[in-house]
Scaffold this motif. Structure first.
Motif, mmCIF file in Angstrom:
data_model
loop_
_atom_site.group_PDB
_atom_site.id
_atom_site.type_symbol
_atom_site.label_atom_id
_atom_site.label_comp_id
_atom_site.label_asym_id
_atom_site.label_seq_id
_atom_site.Cartn_x
_atom_site.Cartn_y
_atom_site.Cartn_z
ATOM 1 N N VAL A 123 41.217 48.224 37.518
ATOM 2 C CA VAL A 123 39.702 48.437 37.110
ATOM 3 C C VAL A 123 40.188 48.317 35.712
ATOM 4 N N PHE A 124 39.308 47.588 35.045
ATOM 5 C CA PHE A 124 39.300 47.737 33.416
ATOM 6 C C PHE A 124 38.659 48.926 32.963
ATOM 7 N N LEU A 125 39.280 49.610 31.894
ATOM 8 C CA LEU A 125 38.718 50.784 31.162
ATOM 9 C C LEU A 125 38.615 50.428 29.917
ATOM 10 N N PHE A 126 37.418 50.945 29.285
ATOM 11 C CA PHE A 126 37.438 50.817 27.666
ATOM 12 C C PHE A 126 36.226 51.736 27.303
ATOM 13 N N ASP A 127 36.261 51.966 25.977
ATOM 14 C CA ASP A 127 35.472 53.488 25.439
ATOM 15 C C ASP A 127 34.341 53.004 25.699
ATOM 16 N N GLY A 128 33.329 53.675 26.368
ATOM 17 C CA GLY A 128 32.062 53.825 26.666
ATOM 18 C C GLY A 128 31.736 53.198 27.989
ATOM 19 N N PHE A 129 32.649 52.749 28.797
ATOM 20 C CA PHE A 129 32.683 52.055 30.070
ATOM 21 C C PHE A 129 31.778 52.894 30.910
ATOM 22 N N SER A 130 30.765 52.384 31.681
ATOM 23 C CA SER A 130 29.940 53.074 32.778
ATOM 24 C C SER A 130 30.548 53.534 33.748
ATOM 25 N N ASP A 131 31.248 54.765 33.490
ATOM 26 C CA ASP A 131 31.953 55.453 34.840
ATOM 27 C C ASP A 131 30.913 55.550 36.181
ATOM 28 N N ASN B 137 50.871 41.822 35.826
ATOM 29 C CA ASN B 137 51.472 40.417 36.359
ATOM 30 C C ASN B 137 50.245 40.038 37.016
ATOM 31 N N SER B 138 49.636 38.943 36.405
ATOM 32 C CA SER B 138 48.259 38.484 37.101
ATOM 33 C C SER B 138 48.600 37.889 38.766
ATOM 34 N N GLN B 139 49.772 37.494 39.097
ATOM 35 C CA GLN B 139 50.341 37.030 40.217
ATOM 36 C C GLN B 139 50.183 38.060 41.231
ATOM 37 N N GLU B 140 50.435 39.674 40.686
ATOM 38 C CA GLU B 140 50.246 40.658 41.719
ATOM 39 C C GLU B 140 48.609 41.233 42.026
ATOM 40 N N VAL B 141 47.962 40.686 41.210
ATOM 41 C CA VAL B 141 46.451 41.188 41.128
ATOM 42 C C VAL B 141 45.718 40.554 42.345
ATOM 43 N N SER B 142 45.092 41.365 43.202
ATOM 44 C CA SER B 142 44.513 41.036 44.277
ATOM 45 C C SER B 142 42.757 41.077 43.699
ATOM 46 N N MET B 143 42.530 41.785 42.954
ATOM 47 C CA MET B 143 40.954 42.007 42.683
ATOM 48 C C MET B 143 40.917 42.802 41.344
ATOM 49 N N LEU B 144 40.018 42.051 40.296
ATOM 50 C CA LEU B 144 39.885 42.556 39.066
ATOM 51 C C LEU B 144 38.445 43.224 39.220
ATOM 52 N N VAL B 145 38.226 44.409 38.652
ATOM 53 C CA VAL B 145 36.937 45.292 38.532
ATOM 54 C C VAL B 145 36.517 45.406 37.262
ATOM 55 N N GLU C 189 43.569 33.798 34.218
ATOM 56 C CA GLU C 189 44.375 33.628 35.261
ATOM 57 C C GLU C 189 44.289 34.233 36.788
ATOM 58 N N ILE C 190 43.400 35.136 36.686
ATOM 59 C CA ILE C 190 42.919 35.754 37.923
ATOM 60 C C ILE C 190 41.944 34.797 38.670
ATOM 61 N N HIS C 191 41.260 34.098 37.910
ATOM 62 C CA HIS C 191 40.235 33.287 38.322
ATOM 63 C C HIS C 191 41.010 31.886 38.872
ATOM 64 N N VAL C 192 41.790 31.402 38.109
ATOM 65 C CA VAL C 192 42.392 30.357 38.400
ATOM 66 C C VAL C 192 43.326 30.463 39.797
ATOM 67 N N ASN C 193 44.087 31.738 39.856
ATOM 68 C CA ASN C 193 44.621 32.041 41.193
ATOM 69 C C ASN C 193 43.964 32.350 42.162
ATOM 70 N N GLY C 194 42.372 32.170 42.066
ATOM 71 C CA GLY C 194 41.858 32.387 43.311
ATOM 72 C C GLY C 194 41.555 33.839 43.727
ATOM 73 N N LYS C 195 41.493 34.683 42.896
ATOM 74 C CA LYS C 195 41.592 36.215 43.225
ATOM 75 C C LYS C 195 40.271 36.638 42.985
ATOM 76 N N THR C 196 39.821 37.801 43.401
ATOM 77 C CA THR C 196 38.608 38.039 43.275
ATOM 78 C C THR C 196 38.265 38.978 41.949
ATOM 79 N N ILE C 197 37.011 38.700 41.255
ATOM 80 C CA ILE C 197 36.662 39.307 40.332
ATOM 81 C C ILE C 197 35.459 40.083 40.618
#
Length: 193
Positions: free
Chosen positions: A8-16, A62-70, A91-99
């Motif tokens: 899960v990507f976090l950044f200043d001001g993200f909509s928690d 390691n993008s190879q270990e990511v199943s999903m990016l939120v 990388e996640i998209h090319v690897n066919g993982k979920t975004i």
């Protein structure tokens, strides 16, 4: 048993509030490992004022270990501030993982071309066109609260419960019946056995 590695990507001001239904259910499940990350690994402050220390920095993933990016929403997407996740996302998209992207994060996905050839949604079609001038996917826009097509989940910013439901389905967190029961409880206050 295989556990999905969900980042899960976090950044200043993200909509928690947009991931508030999602992360607790994933966190308590043995089918998911949840990791939060920021670009530099430093603490951030959410849009709701919560100071959060992430698990890792983007360089530690390691993008190879990511199943999903939120990707939660936040004004950073609309303001087109550098997010530093372009390479990881590709990388996640090319690897066919979920975004999975909700609210403002859908504008980033649209601007980068990820939504051009799949069914998707956002806050509204004019909103996507305004904040993603390079967007070419309007023919595939669906006016639903949340849409899953192939390995991309998109959701309207007012649909954190629907967003969570789509993620749960994608990772088969629990049975379809269990997901629907969860949805009815949190959406409509109805619990059925």
């Amino acid at each position: 048993m295989y556990a999905h590695n969900i980042y899960v990507f976090l950044f200043d001001g993200f909509s928690d509030w947009e991931i508030a239904y999602l992360t607790p259910e994933l966190y308590k499940s043995d089918k998911a490992n949840v990791y939060t990350f920021t670009v530099d690994g430093m603490a951030i402050t959410s849009g709701g004022g919560l100071k959060i220390s992430p698990h890792v920095s983007i360089e530690q993933i390691n993008s190879q270990e990511v199943s999903m990016l939120v990707l939660p929403g936040g004004t950073v997407w609309e303001e087109k501030k550098p997010t530093g996740i372009d390479h990881l996302l590709e990388e996640i998209h090319v690897n066919g993982k979920t975004i999975a992207a909700i609210c403002g994060a859908t504008t980033f996905m649209a601007e980068k071309g990820y939504l051009d050839d799949i069914k998707h949604t956002s806050n509204a079609l004019p909103y996507l066109k305004q904040f993603a001038p390079a967007y070419k996917g309007s023919r595939n826009y669906v006016s639903d609260l949340a849409v899953t097509d192939r390995n991309i989940i998109t959701a309207n910013g007012v649909a954190p419960i629907e967003f969570a439901r789509e993620v749960f389905k994608k990772v088969a967190l629990i049975s379809e019946e269990g997901i629907e029961q969860w949805y009815q409880l949190f959406k409509n206050g109805v619990w059925s056995d």
